[in-house]
Design a protein around this motif. Structure first.
Motif, mmCIF file in Angstrom:
data_model
loop_
_atom_site.group_PDB
_atom_site.id
_atom_site.type_symbol
_atom_site.label_atom_id
_atom_site.label_comp_id
_atom_site.label_asym_id
_atom_site.label_seq_id
_atom_site.Cartn_x
_atom_site.Cartn_y
_atom_site.Cartn_z
ATOM 1 N N MET A 1 56.269 -9.456 -5.654
ATOM 2 C CA MET A 1 56.323 -8.959 -6.875
ATOM 3 C C MET A 1 56.325 -7.405 -7.095
ATOM 4 S SD MET A 1 53.457 -11.166 -8.930
ATOM 5 C CE MET A 1 52.298 -11.026 -7.902
ATOM 6 N N GLU A 2 57.211 -6.940 -7.601
ATOM 7 C CA GLU A 2 57.407 -5.318 -7.526
ATOM 8 C C GLU A 2 57.075 -4.564 -8.695
ATOM 9 O OE1 GLU A 2 61.770 -4.673 -7.132
ATOM 10 O OE2 GLU A 2 61.938 -5.735 -5.153
ATOM 11 N N ASN A 3 56.515 -5.225 -9.760
ATOM 12 C CA ASN A 3 56.009 -4.131 -11.076
ATOM 13 C C ASN A 3 55.247 -5.268 -11.663
ATOM 14 O OD1 ASN A 3 57.732 -5.835 -13.121
ATOM 15 N ND2 ASN A 3 59.468 -5.034 -11.748
ATOM 16 N N VAL A 4 54.234 -4.803 -12.574
ATOM 17 C CA VAL A 4 53.220 -5.392 -13.287
ATOM 18 C C VAL A 4 53.932 -6.672 -14.357
ATOM 19 C CG1 VAL A 4 53.108 -3.594 -15.472
ATOM 20 C CG2 VAL A 4 51.106 -4.985 -14.610
ATOM 21 N N LYS A 5 55.301 -6.421 -14.713
ATOM 22 C CA LYS A 5 55.820 -7.465 -15.591
ATOM 23 C C LYS A 5 55.884 -8.667 -14.766
ATOM 24 C CE LYS A 5 55.867 -4.752 -19.125
ATOM 25 N NZ LYS A 5 54.955 -5.028 -20.313
ATOM 26 N N GLU A 6 56.192 -8.583 -13.773
ATOM 27 C CA GLU A 6 56.299 -9.846 -12.943
ATOM 28 C C GLU A 6 54.754 -10.467 -12.749
ATOM 29 O OE1 GLU A 6 58.671 -9.810 -9.057
ATOM 30 O OE2 GLU A 6 59.329 -7.888 -9.855
ATOM 31 N N LEU A 7 53.872 -9.421 -12.599
ATOM 32 C CA LEU A 7 52.520 -10.248 -12.504
ATOM 33 C C LEU A 7 52.171 -10.551 -13.659
ATOM 34 C CD1 LEU A 7 49.711 -10.367 -11.170
ATOM 35 C CD2 LEU A 7 49.155 -7.939 -11.676
ATOM 36 N N GLU A 8 52.294 -10.132 -14.915
ATOM 37 C CA GLU A 8 52.084 -10.589 -16.390
ATOM 38 C C GLU A 8 52.529 -11.977 -16.515
ATOM 39 O OE1 GLU A 8 51.770 -7.912 -19.843
ATOM 40 O OE2 GLU A 8 52.727 -6.623 -18.484
ATOM 41 N N ALA A 9 53.870 -12.317 -16.115
ATOM 42 C CA ALA A 9 54.432 -13.614 -16.243
ATOM 43 C C ALA A 9 53.821 -14.702 -15.501
ATOM 44 C CB ALA A 9 56.034 -13.572 -15.901
ATOM 45 N N LEU A 10 53.233 -14.089 -14.346
ATOM 46 C CA LEU A 10 52.531 -14.976 -13.316
ATOM 47 C C LEU A 10 51.144 -15.490 -13.901
ATOM 48 C CD1 LEU A 10 52.387 -16.427 -10.162
ATOM 49 C CD2 LEU A 10 51.279 -14.418 -9.819
ATOM 50 N N LEU A 11 50.733 -14.482 -14.682
ATOM 51 C CA LEU A 11 49.312 -14.753 -15.185
ATOM 52 C C LEU A 11 49.374 -15.258 -16.447
ATOM 53 C CD1 LEU A 11 47.578 -11.379 -14.290
ATOM 54 C CD2 LEU A 11 47.565 -13.533 -12.660
ATOM 55 N N ASN A 12 50.426 -15.462 -17.041
ATOM 56 C CA ASN A 12 50.642 -16.263 -18.404
ATOM 57 C C ASN A 12 50.764 -17.659 -18.066
ATOM 58 O OD1 ASN A 12 50.764 -16.470 -21.277
ATOM 59 N ND2 ASN A 12 52.902 -16.014 -21.298
ATOM 60 N N LEU A 13 49.697 -18.421 -18.347
ATOM 61 C CA LEU A 13 49.748 -19.808 -17.858
ATOM 62 C C LEU A 13 50.252 -20.781 -18.961
ATOM 63 C CD1 LEU A 13 45.735 -19.981 -16.646
ATOM 64 C CD2 LEU A 13 47.899 -19.611 -15.463
ATOM 65 N N GLU A 14 50.707 -21.691 -18.552
ATOM 66 C CA GLU A 14 51.307 -22.894 -19.164
ATOM 67 C C GLU A 14 50.261 -23.596 -19.798
ATOM 68 O OE1 GLU A 14 53.977 -26.791 -18.876
ATOM 69 O OE2 GLU A 14 53.799 -25.638 -17.303
ATOM 70 N N GLN A 15 50.288 -23.956 -21.217
ATOM 71 C CA GLN A 15 49.083 -25.020 -22.119
ATOM 72 C C GLN A 15 49.752 -26.422 -21.652
ATOM 73 O OE1 GLN A 15 47.424 -23.554 -25.450
ATOM 74 N NE2 GLN A 15 45.816 -25.455 -25.498
ATOM 75 N N ILE A 16 48.767 -27.321 -21.118
ATOM 76 C CA ILE A 16 49.381 -28.497 -21.041
ATOM 77 C C ILE A 16 48.450 -29.659 -21.825
ATOM 78 C CG2 ILE A 16 50.544 -28.397 -18.711
ATOM 79 C CD1 ILE A 16 48.351 -29.371 -17.231
ATOM 80 N N GLU A 17 47.451 -29.241 -22.198
ATOM 81 C CA GLU A 17 46.439 -30.054 -23.043
ATOM 82 C C GLU A 17 45.560 -28.987 -23.811
ATOM 83 O OE1 GLU A 17 45.235 -32.075 -24.791
ATOM 84 O OE2 GLU A 17 46.249 -33.945 -24.502
ATOM 85 N N VAL A 18 44.672 -29.585 -24.540
ATOM 86 C CA VAL A 18 43.722 -28.930 -25.144
ATOM 87 C C VAL A 18 42.497 -28.409 -23.900
ATOM 88 C CG1 VAL A 18 41.740 -28.603 -26.782
ATOM 89 C CG2 VAL A 18 43.747 -29.896 -27.508
ATOM 90 N N ASN A 19 42.668 -27.004 -23.942
ATOM 91 C CA ASN A 19 41.677 -26.256 -22.883
ATOM 92 C C ASN A 19 42.086 -26.763 -21.505
ATOM 93 O OD1 ASN A 19 40.302 -25.272 -24.999
ATOM 94 N ND2 ASN A 19 38.618 -26.645 -25.069
ATOM 95 N N ILE A 20 43.396 -27.012 -21.282
ATOM 96 C CA ILE A 20 43.807 -27.176 -20.004
ATOM 97 C C ILE A 20 45.093 -26.491 -19.862
ATOM 98 C CG2 ILE A 20 44.721 -29.033 -18.229
ATOM 99 C CD1 ILE A 20 42.949 -30.922 -19.784
ATOM 100 N N PHE A 21 45.200 -25.645 -18.666
ATOM 101 C CA PHE A 21 46.434 -24.971 -18.275
ATOM 102 C C PHE A 21 46.907 -25.151 -16.994
ATOM 103 C CE2 PHE A 21 43.545 -23.217 -21.434
ATOM 104 C CZ PHE A 21 44.139 -22.796 -22.395
ATOM 105 N N ARG A 22 48.198 -24.635 -16.545
ATOM 106 C CA ARG A 22 48.790 -24.869 -15.480
ATOM 107 C C ARG A 22 49.350 -23.343 -14.938
ATOM 108 N NH1 ARG A 22 52.151 -29.641 -14.863
ATOM 109 N NH2 ARG A 22 53.178 -28.639 -16.707
ATOM 110 N N GLY A 23 49.231 -22.829 -13.709
ATOM 111 C CA GLY A 23 49.566 -21.676 -13.343
ATOM 112 C C GLY A 23 50.239 -21.768 -12.021
ATOM 113 N N GLN A 24 51.264 -20.903 -11.777
ATOM 114 C CA GLN A 24 52.355 -20.984 -10.619
ATOM 115 C C GLN A 24 51.561 -19.964 -9.493
ATOM 116 O OE1 GLN A 24 54.505 -23.257 -10.320
ATOM 117 N NE2 GLN A 24 53.942 -23.875 -12.530
ATOM 118 N N ASN A 25 52.115 -19.919 -8.366
ATOM 119 C CA ASN A 25 51.627 -19.146 -7.177
ATOM 120 C C ASN A 25 52.705 -18.109 -6.969
ATOM 121 O OD1 ASN A 25 49.155 -20.630 -7.049
ATOM 122 N ND2 ASN A 25 50.171 -22.349 -5.899
#
Length: 284
Positions: A1-25
């Motif tokens: 990652m070269e800048n904070v926008k890439e980091l923000e995208a990584l940290l913005n989790l996908e919601q897959i159920e109520v109170n359950i989220f999925r993140g990439q690495n």
């Protein structure tokens, strides 16, 4: 990652159920999930379940198992309590059906009260220092193995006040000061600044505990890993601006190193405090 926008995208989790989220690495060059990523993603998951008038003031986490960098991480948020002033959440990060990380976090309304703080150390300002990336580039020919290990892009810029810890050839006292800031503008949303601070706070802690032992660690195969992490946020801040990470390691024993850190804004406000214990082991 070269800048904070890439980091923000990584940290913005996908919601897959109520109170359950999925993140990439982030595909780190050291082939393990970075602890700061899991810390920051867990903060994102917790924030998604709390009222908008509540802001993170403390988190306490344990790293249980090494994360598999090749597969996503699922974050389950337990709604523990919504009180009049405080909101409590518990987050469990899961891979392959097993918890790899747990965190308890507390959120609070903005409220008036007593105030005091310690004084920021008087150190060289960031404008008069060079970045860790420039330091690493300078050792490309003389220390090629160290260069290969530490030469990678990061969304956070670091400027060490003293000699860069991982490259020290001699033992030193367990103290260091490092300026840091996000590479780019984060915007007005306070939760994003908290997530990125959680990410950045995992850098340089365990390194501080290694400073009295560099002569051994530089010549022996070793294993370092975060075991737990706690952070308290005292005041609002802008992570796009320079902050000083003042670090010290009071103790190392029984293959564990303990480190404390105070984070100051450039105008001297103490904005956060961090503690961490990590595994420090020579591999026989």
């Amino acid at each position: 990652m070269e800048n904070v926008k890439e980091l923000e995208a990584l940290l913005n989790l996908e919601q897959i159920e109520v109170n359950i989220f999925r993140g990439q690495n982030f595909m780190s060059p050291w082939k393990r999930v970075f602890g700061g990523q899991v810390l920051a993603q867990s903060v994102n998951a917790a924030y998604r379940t709390v009222p908008e008038d509540r802001f993170l003031h403390s988190m306490h986490a344990y790293f249980i198992l090494a994360g598999d960098i090749s597969m996503p991480i699922v974050y389950e948020v337990d709604v523990v309590r919504d009180g009049g002033s405080f909101t409590t959440r518990r987050v469990v990060a899961i891979q392959k059906g097993r918890p790899i990380f747990i965190m308890a976090a507390s959120f609070q309304l903005k409220q008036d009260g007593f105030e005091h703080q310690i004084t920021m150390p008087d150190v060289t300002k960031p404008e008069n220092l060079i970045s860790d990336h420039e330091i690493i580039e300078s050792i490309k020919e003389t220390f090629p193995k160290a260069y290969a290990a530490y030469n990678h892009d990061r969304p956070i810029e670091f400027r060490p006040v003293e000699n860069y810890g991982p490259l020290l050839q001699k033992n030193s006292e367990p103290f260091q000061h490092i300026w840091f800031r996000a590479k780019g503008d984060v915007g007005p949303k306070l939760s994003k600044h908290h997530e990125i601070l959680a990410y950045a706070s995992d850098y340089n802690l365990l390194t501080t505990a290694t400073l009295p032992h560099r002569e051994v660690l530089n010549h022996e195969k070793s294993f370092l890993a975060s075991l737990d992490h706690a952070m308290w946020i005292h005041q609002e801040f802008d992570i796009s601006q320079w902050h000083l990470y003042s670090l010290d390691s009071p103790s190392a024993s029984n293959s564990r190193g303990f480190t404390r850190g105070n984070i100051f804004s450039q105008d001297g406000r103490l904005v956060a405090s961090v503690v961490q214990e990590g595994l420090m082991r020579v591999v026989k």
